[in-house]
Design a protein around this motif. Structure first.
Motif, PDB file in Angstrom:
ATOM      1  N   GLU A  85      19.240   7.503  18.340  1.00  0.00           N
ATOM      2  CA  GLU A  85      20.644   7.126  18.476  1.00  0.00           C
ATOM      3  C   GLU A  85      21.620   8.287  18.374  1.00  0.00           C
ATOM      4  O   GLU A  85      22.772   8.153  18.790  1.00  0.00           O
ATOM      5  CB  GLU A  85      21.005   6.098  17.387  1.00  0.00           C
ATOM      6  CG  GLU A  85      20.273   4.777  17.514  1.00  0.00           C
ATOM      7  CD  GLU A  85      20.707   3.991  18.744  1.00  0.00           C
ATOM      8  OE1 GLU A  85      21.896   4.077  19.094  1.00  0.00           O
ATOM      9  OE2 GLU A  85      19.852   3.302  19.336  1.00  0.00           O
ATOM     10  N   ILE A  86      21.200   9.415  17.819  1.00  0.00           N
ATOM     11  CA  ILE A  86      22.153  10.488  17.513  1.00  0.00           C
ATOM     12  C   ILE A  86      22.813  11.026  18.783  1.00  0.00           C
ATOM     13  O   ILE A  86      23.992  11.392  18.781  1.00  0.00           O
ATOM     14  CB  ILE A  86      21.455  11.606  16.708  1.00  0.00           C
ATOM     15  CG1 ILE A  86      22.508  12.500  16.041  1.00  0.00           C
ATOM     16  CG2 ILE A  86      20.500  12.398  17.568  1.00  0.00           C
ATOM     17  CD1 ILE A  86      21.906  13.455  15.027  1.00  0.00           C
ATOM     18  N   VAL A  87      22.049  11.046  19.892  1.00  0.00           N
ATOM     19  CA  VAL A  87      22.633  11.550  21.143  1.00  0.00           C
ATOM     20  C   VAL A  87      23.627  10.560  21.740  1.00  0.00           C
ATOM     21  O   VAL A  87      24.404  10.926  22.622  1.00  0.00           O
ATOM     22  CB  VAL A  87      21.519  11.856  22.175  1.00  0.00           C
ATOM     23  CG1 VAL A  87      20.632  12.975  21.690  1.00  0.00           C
ATOM     24  CG2 VAL A  87      20.696  10.614  22.472  1.00  0.00           C
ATOM     25  N   LEU A  88      23.607   9.309  21.276  1.00  0.00           N
ATOM     26  CA  LEU A  88      24.514   8.286  21.810  1.00  0.00           C
ATOM     27  C   LEU A  88      25.852   8.263  21.099  1.00  0.00           C
ATOM     28  O   LEU A  88      26.732   7.481  21.461  1.00  0.00           O
ATOM     29  CB  LEU A  88      23.848   6.903  21.703  1.00  0.00           C
ATOM     30  CG  LEU A  88      22.499   6.739  22.405  1.00  0.00           C
ATOM     31  CD1 LEU A  88      21.966   5.332  22.207  1.00  0.00           C
ATOM     32  CD2 LEU A  88      22.604   7.078  23.888  1.00  0.00           C
ATOM     33  N   HIS A  89      26.023   9.119  20.068  1.00  0.00           N
ATOM     34  CA  HIS A  89      27.277   9.159  19.300  1.00  0.00           C
ATOM     35  C   HIS A  89      27.770  10.606  19.182  1.00  0.00           C
ATOM     36  O   HIS A  89      27.795  11.170  18.092  1.00  0.00           O
ATOM     37  CB  HIS A  89      27.072   8.543  17.915  1.00  0.00           C
ATOM     38  CG  HIS A  89      26.632   7.114  17.956  1.00  0.00           C
ATOM     39  ND1 HIS A  89      27.505   6.062  18.090  1.00  0.00           N
ATOM     40  CD2 HIS A  89      25.394   6.569  17.918  1.00  0.00           C
ATOM     41  CE1 HIS A  89      26.829   4.923  18.111  1.00  0.00           C
ATOM     42  NE2 HIS A  89      25.546   5.200  18.008  1.00  0.00           N
TER      43      HIS A  89
END
Length: 446
Positions: A85-89
């Protein structure tokens, strides 16, 4: 004409490398770091097996396995969440990492204290904790284990696996130096081995921060608990899947200690460690698939097949190696180990085939956001493993335990293979793999 063919071939190789650059770079960094750490870890246990009595090795390895389990429970799926998820935020990475690390460390303290006081209350005579000092070191080690797991996976999620590689190598180097120093000083106890791990983890983070000029510190900022709260459902799904997949393998040395004896566990752990080291290759390939396929979903089928075939080929070679040379490997660790274990461990390497298929089925569940459904099946598989291990140990000692474990994992692997084949067929018919839901907005954005 031959020159034209050579140029065409080189261009083809160049295009293939460019096409798979992200997967190869990140899985390569994971594999290099973990294999380098595994090589140093092998030297660590070889040295410990030669310098420490089998009873000490058996108890210390069991305690470290419990520390790994508490680390898994405390990590609570937060690291795996960050990896996907880190790349999505964008712009919120530091707060998300800090919030995940804070929650994970708090959980680790709770689970570690529960184990320490639980073992004291039950008065388990064969338990690995011998006093309050080891109990305190164990709790600290669990906290550092969770912190390392969360931040390591955040690095992978950012496609910066090189940072994780550096930390793994530093950790292995520091603990090797410390075990040699402890043996030279005459500290041959469970506490000495435990402290080398705790001090090694702490020193590795200091070292990686210095080598990357504050890279470790810059990854963490003020905790963004509201954002983490919006992702709580995914945290729980990743958590249940991680626990279901990994619990039985993590607790195996502790089970051998309790079911059999510290000396038998010392011999068992020698080959168990090699199987765990070998599993790094398929695990790293499967781990790298998660962020890579998320970034390039149109290439999902190609990436999964590439990873799976390479991992299975490696697993077959490794299983044949253990089958042929198990006794010689035990003798390298300690001349007494072949007599303690006998030929009972020769089939242990075949469990890697089932584990490889499980790793890739697990990644497929993460990619399709079906973690909760998959965790139910993996939980049943974990219970099958534990039942077969206990029954095998009761029926035929160490050999029965090994056969029970290998048989259970093979059954799970066969089921995972069917799932993977069905998923590949659906992917071919329906197009690129599901990319998962869109990023969930934080309260400040709504």
């Amino acid at each position: 004409m031959p020159v034209d063919l050579a140029v065409t071939a080189l261009n083809g190789v160049r295009r293939a490398l460019q096409k798979n650059a992200t997967l190869l770079t990140n899985s390569g960094a994971l594999a290099i770091g973990t294999m380098a750490a595994a090589g140093l870890g092998l030297i660590y246990w070889l040295l410990a097996a030669r310098l420490f009595p089998p009873e000490v090795i058996g108890k210390a390895s069991a305690l470290l396995s419990v520390m790994g389990l508490v680390g898994l429970l405390g990590e609570a799926g937060l690291g795996t969440l960050l990896m996907g998820e880190i790349v999505l935020h964008p712009g919120k990475e530091r707060g998300l990492v800090a919030a995940a690390a804070s929650v994970g460390v708090a959980l680790a303290i709770g689970f570690a204290l529960l184990f320490v006081f639980g073992e004291a209350y039950l008065n388990i005579s064969a338990g690995p904790i011998d006093g309050w000092f080891e109990g305190v070191a164990f709790v600290v080690g669990c906290c550092l284990t969770v912190l390392s797991a969360v931040v390591d996976q955040a690095l992978v999620g950012n496609l910066r696996s090189t940072g994780r590689m550096i930390r793994q190598v530093l950790f292995s180097t520091f603990k090797l130096i410390l075990i040699a120093a402890a043996a030279a000083a005459g500290y041959a106890s469970n506490a000495a081995i435990l402290l080398t791990w705790v001090a090694g983890m702490l020193a590795s983070w200091i070292g990686v921060d210095l080598l990357t000029r504050g890279g470790a510190r810059h990854l963490v900022g003020l905790p963004d608990f509201p954002l983490l709260h919006t992702l709580r459902r995914k945290v729980f799904d990743h958590y249940t899947l991680d626990v279901a997949v990994q619990t039985s393998a993590l607790i195996m040395p502790y089970l051998v200690l309790i079911l059999l004896s510290p000396a038998i566990n010392a011999a068992f752990v020698s080959l168990w460690m090699l199987v765990s080291m070998a599993s790094i290759i398929p695990a790293a390939m499967a781990t790298a698939l998660f962020p890579v396929v998320r970034a390039s979903p149109k290439q999902s089928r190609h990436y999964i097949l590439l990873s799976l075939m390479a991992s299975l080929l490696f697993s077959v070679v490794f299983a044949a190696f253990i089958l042929t040379y198990s006794q010689q490997i035990l003798a390298v660790f300690n001349p007494a180990y072949p007599e303690i274990a006998g030929p009972s461990l020769r089939f242990l390497g075949f469990s890697l085939l089932g584990l490889t298929l499980k790793f890739h089925a697990c990644t497929l569940a993460r990619l399709s956001d079906t973690m909760r459904k998959a965790s139910r099946w993996f939980t049943l598989g974990g219970l099958l493993e534990l039942c077969f291990v206990v029954a095998g140990a009761k029926l035929d000692g160490l050999q029965g335990l090994v056969i029970g474990w290998t048989l259970a994992v093979s059954v799970e692997g066969a089921c995972a293979a069917l799932i993977l084949a069905f998923a590949m067929k659906l992917d071919t018919a329906a197009g690129p793999m599901h990319q998962g839901p869109p990023p969930v907005a934080s309260p400040s954005e709504t």
